[in-house]
Each structure stands twice: as structure tokens, then as C-alpha cells.
Scaffold this active site. Structure first.
Site, short mmCIF file in Angstrom:
data_model
loop_
_atom_site.label_atom_id
_atom_site.label_comp_id
_atom_site.label_asym_id
_atom_site.label_seq_id
_atom_site.Cartn_x
_atom_site.Cartn_y
_atom_site.Cartn_z
N CYS A 416 11.57 -25.68 33.98
CA CYS A 416 11.65 -26.93 35.18
C CYS A 416 11.52 -28.16 34.45
O CYS A 416 10.59 -28.60 33.68
CB CYS A 416 10.60 -26.58 36.28
N HIS A 497 19.10 -21.50 30.54
CA HIS A 497 20.06 -22.50 31.10
C HIS A 497 20.51 -23.15 29.87
O HIS A 497 19.69 -23.68 29.07
CB HIS A 497 19.24 -23.49 32.08
#
Length: 715
Positions: A416, A497
């Protein structure tokens, strides 16, 4: 409605459709499916970077529209004014003189309040007029107890959309909102009693619905933590025995290690002398218990994964994606500390629909069968949490496994990028602290029972300085100096990611680097025995309980078509692909993956998905005024992404790119124009098709672009 062959209205930042008379298109026949996979090889030399290739007959201007802010895709907040800062440092928030406020800020973002003008007492909500429950507050209660006064003066009139019928009652035979339901006329009536009095009664089949009078209970919703559980957590009455024991051991072991390193003047990530290792081994005490054997899981080519999405990864959206073919789903990211403190909002993120308890597809090929894997006992849904300390992650993991009966995996968020999370050392802040991250995963594995632990990562904190490869090795085997006494952390799967924390969602995802990491994972599988202490057999309780004891590796970033999906699996050699923004823009991407072809969805089909979302939202949040407000709010959030979809039939070249921005173009009909509008007033108009006019106090602040204003839905 204009003919589809006469493209008319303009889609641009200020475009609006002035008339809302488009609901009749919902019943139109489905659009013709176009099997266009072969077009993916079309010569794309004429394509301009960053600009969607609209067919000439639909073009109005070659000027590309503004780039939107995609930080909201998986959670965003304050602008990143110091992207290279370390966790825990206070960064300038942009409020000082001379500092320019950056885009992407959503400070104090509210949606107003949407309640009845008179609040009906809970003793009246689910009962007939003359047979209410006793009010526990008696005369001290300041809520309304007169049902007829409430219906006449205390609430807005019934909603006439959706045929005026309550979707929850239609599906389950009982509406948990009772008299508060904005469709209450569809499941209530007035009867005349023998004594001549007229009574208002609810039409509800309690036995059929299988619900009690708990208004928090929703039909079809599971993993609902009771108020007693949350209250006990808040009062620290819940004893998490495994976590407490493991934390004590971890503190002692860490103290010994810190003492040694401090004496040598080094750091925990620095190499250790052999003599120091011997000293550590001499003082080593076994953990209080070993991890339990984990349930076997499976990720494969046939299991596209819906990413854990902050805000948009809500239950109705996950349910819609599951209907359209998503095989693995995750909760929104829940913060670990509020979870163990029993905060209602975090536990609400753990609610699951029964459709997510279905087994994912499982058709292993080439002999890739997971020994002992029982697909019939597997399910789609997993929980994602965030934490900045090992004890927080451990206690949150134990609490989840203790109070949630339906749980596939627990995923630790280590990617995040938002300041709110990063500055505390959680999320992508863990990428620079591999020692802490290893302790967190190891401890979570020790206390999570049979539930496997997975991790979601980014390439690193800073752009151009990827660091995730050393973390992958840590999560696969543990610190090389200590794995002989502790074994592997036991990570069952990793998701990467392909962007750094600093990049957020700008630039393309680096699938070349993802492929390098996937090859690294494969090399670890091949030389696992060489990396393990040859004097002892590997302790199976410390190994990931997957295919051959290996680790599943999932890629994430910029997947927007079935071509992207299968290309990443074939070229990057990942086990599966996790899809985030692609699913928010077009949730039928999972259907395209299943069928292996592009689907040119008509505007009426897309509006049908909006209606389905509304129905699912009313089931999840209630059909009362508050439930309608929540459904409208999250629908508006979703529409801020769906407006970016460019129909396949308007594109000159395929495959489409999620990073492309369209020039000004015409749509094929009015409804398609409405759905493509970037004007928030058109989004509100779409919500009114199914939910009626918004509450006068409802407000909406678009997240995208530089729109940082607040507007009134009625204005």
C-alpha cells in the site's frame, strides 16, 4: 433514442446527457459478441503512445482528455510529497505557506448524512403495529414509537424504482429493514381485526429466511462478527493464547539477537560471523509451538484473481465480479490494530457473501496436481490485513481465524503506497525492513491454524531501485544465517505489483521485472533442498503447503484484457494474474478471460450490471435510508471508473491499454454516452434510475482529476 449508426453526443469532460429517458434499454437484446482475438496481432505502428485508437468515424478531436488520478484504485489519501521518505518520518502535508497542494488528496472526504427525519425505535422496526417488542429504554427513549406517524412524517416516501419492489424481500421472503425499508409498501399491508381496529403488519416469512430479529444480520451474508465479539475485543476480554505465547518468545529471541548485534556495532541485516552464530545457537530456545499444517490452496491459469481494493472492493462489487468469473476475491485491506480492538468498521470489511464460498475452478494440466488438495473444500474469499508490528499482525491473524469460519487465506499487505499507511511502517513501508517482515509472516503462520499466509508486494519503495528480490528470498526460506534453527517462514503465495511505492499508479507496470522475480521463485523451487540444512530434512510445518512445497507467484498491474492475462502467464511465467483497475473499469474482464475473446458489451448490458450492483448493495447494506445512501455512495465511486471504458467496437486497434486516454469521441447511442460521461452529475443521474432522488443531505466529492470540491446531490 438515437440510432446506433448515427453517432451523435460528444464524450468530453463537460459532456452531459440532458434527458434520463434511457431505462427502457435495459430490456434490449444482448449485443453481438465479437471474437476478435486475432486482431491482437494488428499492425500497431500508427498507434500514438497514451492515446486510445478511436475509429475515425467516431473521432471529434485528436486532443487527449486529461489523465485521471489512479491512486484511488487500491487506496490513496494524502499526496506523496516525499516519496523517498522512510516510514515514521513526518512529511510535509502541503499546508505550509509556499507549498502547493498536490492532486490526489482526499482529506476529510465526506458524503453527508442520510437518515430519516424521525428515528424509529428498534422495538418497532420488525414488528406489527400492535405487537411491538418492549423498549429497553422505556419512557427515556427519544425515538419514535408511533408507526403511523413515522410512516407519514418521519421518512421520505417509498422509492418507485425497481418496480417499487424491495429486492431483499423478493429474493429472501423477508426484509431485515422492516418498516424502515424504502420499499416497505411491497411487503406490508393494513388488516382489519375482529374488534374493528386496523393494524399495519409486515409480510415476512421468518422461518423461510432463517433470520432472527438482529438487524445486523443480512440474508446471504456470512463471516459476521457478533456485537459481543467486538465488545469483548474492545474491552480486552478476548485472550489470544497463541499470539501471547509466541510474542513472549519472539521478544526474548529478539533481545538476544539485538544484544549481539549492538555489541558488534552492526545491524540485523548485516552478515554474522560464524562465532556469533554459535553463540546464538547456544542461547536459542525453541518457539513455544510449531505452525499447524496448512490447508492446501491452488492458483493457476484458470483462476484470475480480483485484487483487494480499498473502497471499491466492497461486498456487492466482489459479488458482481464473482458472477462474471472472478475465481479468487479478497476483502478490502483491514488495519490490524483496529481489528484486534474490535472496531466495527474494520470487522464489517470481513463480511462475505455466500457466493464467495464456492470453490474456484481447478483443471490442472501437465500433471500439476497439488498432492492432498481438495478443491471441493476450497473457497474463493480471503482476507487482507495491514500491520506495522509483528505483534499486531499476529494477533489480527489469530483473531480472524478464531472468529471467521469461512477463510481461504490471510494476505499481508506490503505494497500500500499511501502516506497514512506508509508513514506508520505498514504497507510498502515493510519493503525496507525485511527482518521485521519475516518476523511478521513467521508469527502469523504460527498462530493462524490451518489458514495459509500470503503476501502482496511492490517492487520497492523508490523508483528505479527495486528491492523486492531479497524480500522474496527471505519470505521463501528465511534469513540465511538463522534458517537452520527456525526453518522457512512458510509463505504460501506472493503477489507482486510491478510498480514501486513512489510510482503509485503512474507509468506502466514492469512485467519484465515481474518475470525476473518469477524466474527467481522457480529457481528457489528447483534448489530448495540445497538451500535447506542438509543435516536435517525440511520441517514440513515451516514449508508453504502448496505444489511441491513451493510458493505460488501472482503478477499484478495493468491487466485490461484476456490478451494481457494470458500473455503475462505465458511470458512472465506467473501462476496467475491479479486484476485491480481493469476489473473496476470493466468487471466482465473475467468473463473475457473465461471465454478467451473480447466482449463488446452494449450500453444496456452495462446498465444491467449497474442494476445488479444496486440490488446487491441493498442486500448488503439494507434497503432503508442509510442502506440506500451507502449503495449510492459506493455506486458513484464505481461509476467514476466505469466512465473510462471505451467500447471495443469504437477502437481501431486491439488490445486496449488501461493507460490510454481517449481523445474526444462520439458514442453509438445516448445511453452509451451517459455511461461514458465524466461529469459527476451524470453519475448521480444513473444512480437515480435505480435508487430514486438522493437524500437532501447527501454529498459527493469526485476522487479523480483535480475535482476537490463538494457538491450537493440535489443541486
Amino acid at each position: 433514442m438515437q440510432d446506433s449508426e448515427q453517432p451523435e453526443p460528444l464524450v468530453a469532460a463537460e459532456a452531459r446527457t440532458e434527458e434520463a429517458g434511457v431505462t427502457s434499454e435495459v430490456n434490449e437484446p444482448s449485443s453481438k459478441r465479437q471474437k476478435l482475438s486475432h486482431i491482437a496481432t494488428t499492425d500497431q505502428r500508427d498507434r500514438k503512445h497514451g492515446i486510445a485508437p478511436i475509429k475515425p468515424e467516431y473521432l471529434i478531436s485528436l486532443e487527449a482528455q486529461d489523465v485521471v488520478d489512479d491512486d484511488v484504485a487500491e487506496g490513496a489519501g494524502a499526496a506523496d510529497n516525499n516519496a523517498t521518505g522512510r516510514p515514521g518520518q513526518q512529511q510535509d502535508g502541503g499546508g505550509k505557506k509556499g507549498k502547493k497542494k498536490q492532486k490526489g488528496q482526499n482529506h476529510n472526504r465526506t458524503f453527508g448524512h442520510f437518515e430519516d427525519s424521525l428515528r424509529l425505535c428498534n422495538s418497532r422496526v420488525l414488528n406489527n403495529e400492535f405487537s411491538p417488542k418492549p423498549c429497553k429504554f422505556g419512557e427515556r427513549c427519544n425515538m419514535c414509537h408511533d408507526l403511523r406517524v413515522y410512516l407519514a412524517e418521519g421518512r421520505r416516501p417509498d422509492v418507485e424504482t425497481l418496480g417499487g419492489k424491495c429486492p431483499v424481500f423478493e429474493r429472501y421472503g423477508r426484509c431485515p429493514s422492516g418498516w424502515k425499508c424504502r420499499f416497505v409498501k411491497s411487503h406490508s399491508k393494513e388488516i382489519q381485526l375482529e374488534d374493528g381496529r386496523k393494524e399495519l403488519v409486515l409480510i415476512q416469512d421468518r422461518d423461510q429466511a432463517g433470520l432472527d430479529d438482529n438487524q445486523d444480520a443480512r440474508p446471504g451474508i456470512v463471516n459476521v462478527a457478533s456485537s459481543d465479539i467486538k465488545w469483548d475485543l474492545a474491552r480486552k476480554k478476548v485472550v489470544l493464547e497463541k499470539s501471547e505465547a509466541y510474542i513472549k518468545w519472539l521478544d526474548r529471541d529478539s533481545a538476544i539477537t539485538h544484544k549481539l548485534y549492538n555489541r558488534k556495532g552492526g545491524t540485523e541485516d548485516a552478515p554474522v560471523d560464524p562465532s556469533d552464530l554459535e553463540e546464538l545457537r547456544a542461547q536459542f530456545v525453541d518457539p513455544p509451538f510449531k505452525p499447524s499444517e496448512k490447508r492446501k490452496i491452488y492458483f493457476g491459469r484458470e483462476t484470475p484473481v480480483l485484487a483487494p481494493l480499498t473502497t471499491q472492493g466492497n461486498l456487492p462489487f466482489r459479488r458482481l465480479c464473482s458472477d462474471l468469473g472472478a475465481q479468487i476475491t479478497y476483502s478490502e485491506m483491514a488495519m490490524g490494530l483496529p481489528l484486534i480492538q474490535g472496531q466495527k468498521g474494520e470487522w464489517a470489511l470481513m463480511k462475505t457473501h455466500e457466493s464467495e464460498l464456492a470453490s474456484p475452478r481447478y483443471t490442472p494440466e501437465n500433471g500439476k496436481i497439488v498432492e492432498g488438495y481438495d478443491n471441493a473444500k476450497d473457497l474463493k474469499w480471503g482476507a487482507q490485513i495491514s500491520g506495522n508490528q509483528a505483534w499486531v499482525a499476529m494477533k489480527a491473524a489469530e483473531a480472524l481465524t478464531k472468529f471467521l469460519p469461512h477463510l481461504r487465506v490471510i494476505d499481508l499487505n506490503c505494497g500500500c503506497p499511501i502516506d497514512l499507511v506508509f508513514q506508520t511502517g505498514a504497507g510498502s513501508g515493510l519493503l525496507d525492513t525485511p527482518n521485521k517482515l519475516e518476523k511478521m509472516v513467521r508469527g502469523m503462520n504460527a498462530v493462524s491454524g490451518e489458514v495459509p499466509i500470503t503476501v502482496k508486494l511492490r517492487t520497492g519503495v523508490r523508483d528505479g531501485r527495486p528491492t523486492v528480490q531479497r524480500i522474496i528470498e527471505r519470505l521463501a526460506f528465511g534469513n540465511s544465517d538463522f534458517r537452520d534453527r527456525l526453518g522457512a517462514p512458510g509463505t504460501a503465495a506472493m503477489t507482486l505489483h510491478g510498480r514501486s511505492r513512489q510510482q503509485r499508479y503512474t507509468k506502466k507496470a514492469n512485467w519484465e521485472y515481474i518475470a525476473e522475480c518469477a524466474a527467481l521463485i522457480q529457481s528457489y523451487k528447483n534448489k530448495k533442498d540445497d538451500l535447506t540444512d542438509t543435516a536435517l530434512e525440511p520441517d514440513q510445518s515451516t514449508q508453504a503447503n502448496t505444489l511441491d512445497g513451493g510458493i505460488y507467484f501472482i503478477g499484478n498491474g495493468d491487466c485490461y484484457s484476456h490478451i494481457d492475462y494470458f500473455s503475462h502467464i505465458d511470458n512472465a511465467k506467473v501462476d496467475s494474474v491479479m486484476i485491480a483497475r481493469g476489473a473496476m473499469i470493466k468487471p466482465w474482464i473475467f468473463e473475457e478471460i473465461e471465454k478467451g475473446q473480447y466482449l463488446d458489451k452494449s450500453a444496456s448490458e452495462r446498465l444491467g450490471y449497474v442494476e445488479k450492483f444496486v440490488r446487491y448493495g441493498l442486500e448488503a447494506w439494507g434497503s432503508d435510508e442509510i442502506g440506500l445512501g451507502h449503495t449510492r455512495r459506493f455506486l458513484l465511486e464505481w461509476l467514476s471508473f466505469t466512465c473510462r471504458y471505451i467500447p471495443i467496437g469504437l477502437l481501431e486497434h486491439l488490445p486496449p491499454s488501461i493507460q490510454d486516454r481517449p481523445p474526444k469521441y462520439r458514442c453509438r447511442d445516448d445511453l452509451e454516452t451517459l455511461l461514458a460521461s465524466t461529469n459527476y452529475k451524470d453519475w448521480i443521474k444513473i444512480t437515480e434510475m435505480f435508487l430514486g432522488p438522493a437524500h437532501p443531505n447527501f454529498t459527493f466529492q469526485p476522487k479523480h482529476k483535480s475535482n476537490s470540491y463538494e457538491i450537493d446531490a440535489e443541486g
